[in-house]
Motif scaffolding. Sequence first.
Motif, PDB file in Angstrom:
ATOM      1  N   SER A  97       0.208  -0.964   0.606  1.00  0.00           N
ATOM      2  CA  SER A  97       0.215   0.385  -0.171  1.00  0.00           C
ATOM      3  C   SER A  97       0.275   0.943   0.138  1.00  0.00           C
ATOM      4  O   SER A  97       0.585   1.815  -1.024  1.00  0.00           O
ATOM      5  CB  SER A  97      -0.761   0.061   1.536  1.00  0.00           C
TER       6      SER A  97
ATOM      7  N   TYR B 232       1.584   7.066  -6.528  1.00  0.00           N
ATOM      8  CA  TYR B 232       0.957   8.080  -7.597  1.00  0.00           C
ATOM      9  C   TYR B 232       1.601   8.905  -6.716  1.00  0.00           C
ATOM     10  O   TYR B 232       1.074  10.733  -7.734  1.00  0.00           O
ATOM     11  CB  TYR B 232      -0.166   7.519  -6.537  1.00  0.00           C
ATOM     12  N   ALA B 233       1.771   9.629  -5.405  1.00  0.00           N
ATOM     13  CA  ALA B 233       2.249  11.007  -5.043  1.00  0.00           C
ATOM     14  C   ALA B 233       3.177  11.147  -5.961  1.00  0.00           C
ATOM     15  O   ALA B 233       3.450  12.403  -6.163  1.00  0.00           O
ATOM     16  CB  ALA B 233       2.833  10.466  -3.890  1.00  0.00           C
TER      17      ALA B 233
ATOM     18  N   PHE C 233      -6.756   7.615 -10.121  1.00  0.00           N
ATOM     19  CA  PHE C 233      -5.656   6.749  -8.621  1.00  0.00           C
ATOM     20  C   PHE C 233      -6.236   5.222  -8.850  1.00  0.00           C
ATOM     21  O   PHE C 233      -5.494   4.535  -8.199  1.00  0.00           O
ATOM     22  CB  PHE C 233      -6.164   7.413  -7.627  1.00  0.00           C
TER      23      PHE C 233
ATOM     24  N   ALA D 284       0.885   4.123  -2.723  1.00  0.00           N
ATOM     25  CA  ALA D 284       1.029   5.613  -2.616  1.00  0.00           C
ATOM     26  C   ALA D 284       1.831   6.355  -3.165  1.00  0.00           C
ATOM     27  O   ALA D 284       2.161   7.343  -3.428  1.00  0.00           O
ATOM     28  CB  ALA D 284       0.647   5.907  -1.358  1.00  0.00           C
ATOM     29  N   CYS D 285       3.161   5.496  -2.901  1.00  0.00           N
ATOM     30  CA  CYS D 285       4.324   6.363  -3.627  1.00  0.00           C
ATOM     31  C   CYS D 285       3.894   6.422  -5.145  1.00  0.00           C
ATOM     32  O   CYS D 285       4.886   8.148  -5.751  1.00  0.00           O
ATOM     33  CB  CYS D 285       5.700   6.122  -3.010  1.00  0.00           C
TER      34      CYS D 285
ATOM     35  N   LEU E 216       0.206   9.997   3.820  1.00  0.00           N
ATOM     36  CA  LEU E 216       1.286  10.143   3.230  1.00  0.00           C
ATOM     37  C   LEU E 216       1.615  11.092   2.823  1.00  0.00           C
ATOM     38  O   LEU E 216       2.929  11.990   2.875  1.00  0.00           O
ATOM     39  CB  LEU E 216       1.788   8.934   1.955  1.00  0.00           C
TER      40      LEU E 216
ATOM     41  N   ALA F 247      -5.659   1.667  -0.125  1.00  0.00           N
ATOM     42  CA  ALA F 247      -4.657   2.609  -0.981  1.00  0.00           C
ATOM     43  C   ALA F 247      -4.592   4.632  -0.268  1.00  0.00           C
ATOM     44  O   ALA F 247      -3.676   5.302  -0.454  1.00  0.00           O
ATOM     45  CB  ALA F 247      -4.432   2.512  -2.539  1.00  0.00           C
ATOM     46  N   GLN F 248      -6.097   4.594  -0.621  1.00  0.00           N
ATOM     47  CA  GLN F 248      -6.012   6.107  -0.539  1.00  0.00           C
ATOM     48  C   GLN F 248      -6.303   6.503   1.003  1.00  0.00           C
ATOM     49  O   GLN F 248      -5.497   7.652   0.845  1.00  0.00           O
ATOM     50  CB  GLN F 248      -8.041   6.104  -0.694  1.00  0.00           C
TER      51      GLN F 248
ATOM     52  N   TYR G 256      -2.422   7.360   1.012  1.00  0.00           N
ATOM     53  CA  TYR G 256      -1.451   7.958   0.620  1.00  0.00           C
ATOM     54  C   TYR G 256      -2.227   9.833   1.556  1.00  0.00           C
ATOM     55  O   TYR G 256      -1.065  10.635   1.118  1.00  0.00           O
ATOM     56  CB  TYR G 256      -2.219   7.790  -1.323  1.00  0.00           C
ATOM     57  N   SER G 257      -3.910   9.587   1.865  1.00  0.00           N
ATOM     58  CA  SER G 257      -3.445  10.614   2.695  1.00  0.00           C
ATOM     59  C   SER G 257      -3.271  10.723   3.396  1.00  0.00           C
ATOM     60  O   SER G 257      -1.808  12.003   3.819  1.00  0.00           O
ATOM     61  CB  SER G 257      -5.361  11.011   2.813  1.00  0.00           C
TER      62      SER G 257
ATOM     63  N   ARG H 204       1.468  12.317  -8.958  1.00  0.00           N
ATOM     64  CA  ARG H 204       1.348  13.812  -8.978  1.00  0.00           C
ATOM     65  C   ARG H 204       2.154  14.864  -9.068  1.00  0.00           C
ATOM     66  O   ARG H 204       2.045  16.736  -9.069  1.00  0.00           O
ATOM     67  CB  ARG H 204       0.089  13.712  -7.409  1.00  0.00           C
TER      68      ARG H 204
END
Length: 309
Positions: free
Chosen positions: A166, A173-174, A185, A170-171, A206, A199-200, A203-204, A177
């Motif tokens: 996870s 997708y970040a 996503f 997240a890394c 992170l 995963a969401q 990410y939040s 962005r």
Amino acid sequence: MSNFLPDSPTDHQPKTEACPSCGGPIHTDGSEQYCRVCGLIIEDQPITTEIRALYDHSGPQSSTTQRAKQPTTAHREQMLTEIGRDFDATGSPLDSRKRKRLVRLRREQRRAYYQSEQERSRTIATREIDRLAGALGLTTDTRDQAIDLFDRAQSEQFVNGRSVESVAAACVYATCRLTEISRLFDEVARATSVPKQDAQTVYSSLVRELSLPIPPRHPQNLIPRLATGLDLSMKTESAATEIAAQLDNSSAFTDPAVSLAAACISLATSPSADDTEIAALASISSRTIRRVRSQIDESDQIHHPTFDE
């Protein structure tokens, strides 16, 4: 028999040739030939024999044999003895007691392979990021940046208590962005085995705990991604981008960028727009597209050219 032995490469005996400059005697030292009188170098073709220096991590590196920079995604190859599972060396089946013993041996073997739990987590995350980058069509630089972001998260104890997969998702997708790469996503969620909600959440956390400067997403940046998935023409894509640019300059629309981009494509393809297909690609509902499209239609500040596909 000595006549058949080759000359030693370190033979320091002078040869009978004369120096072409002063006529002095020529001396051979390894692979170098020079004149004893004037010092003229006749031949100098050294062959490096310091290959081992490339792999010697303890000794100093030679100036002519610097170790190449290892890629970020290089892992240690597993040179482990393979432990059997259900059969012995003769092919006979093992009883339950021996199978349980082999399970314990395999577990301890995996643990002994890594020097620490952090090293094990990084190896798993690096492989997961490699796989996600390949599935999403990301470049090598983007992949390396995602690995660097995971290293930072690991150094700040963010990975502790969380799934490595996870955090890796997240890394990725970040990084998309941060570098303004148009990836949704949902695309990352479909490529990973981690549930989307988990995963969401990671990410939040992170973004919040590492204080990542995530830039706001602009709808016109998502138009090419959606247009490619819908196989739209360049003319329609250009019209949708023009509408999206007007929305970006207006403060009257507060919907997410993906909803605005999907509505712009729906407007550009009217009246033959298939909101169901657009909604499926953007991972939103058709009702959302119709609502945002109605708001754009009712706005006097937006000029939207339409092209019938």
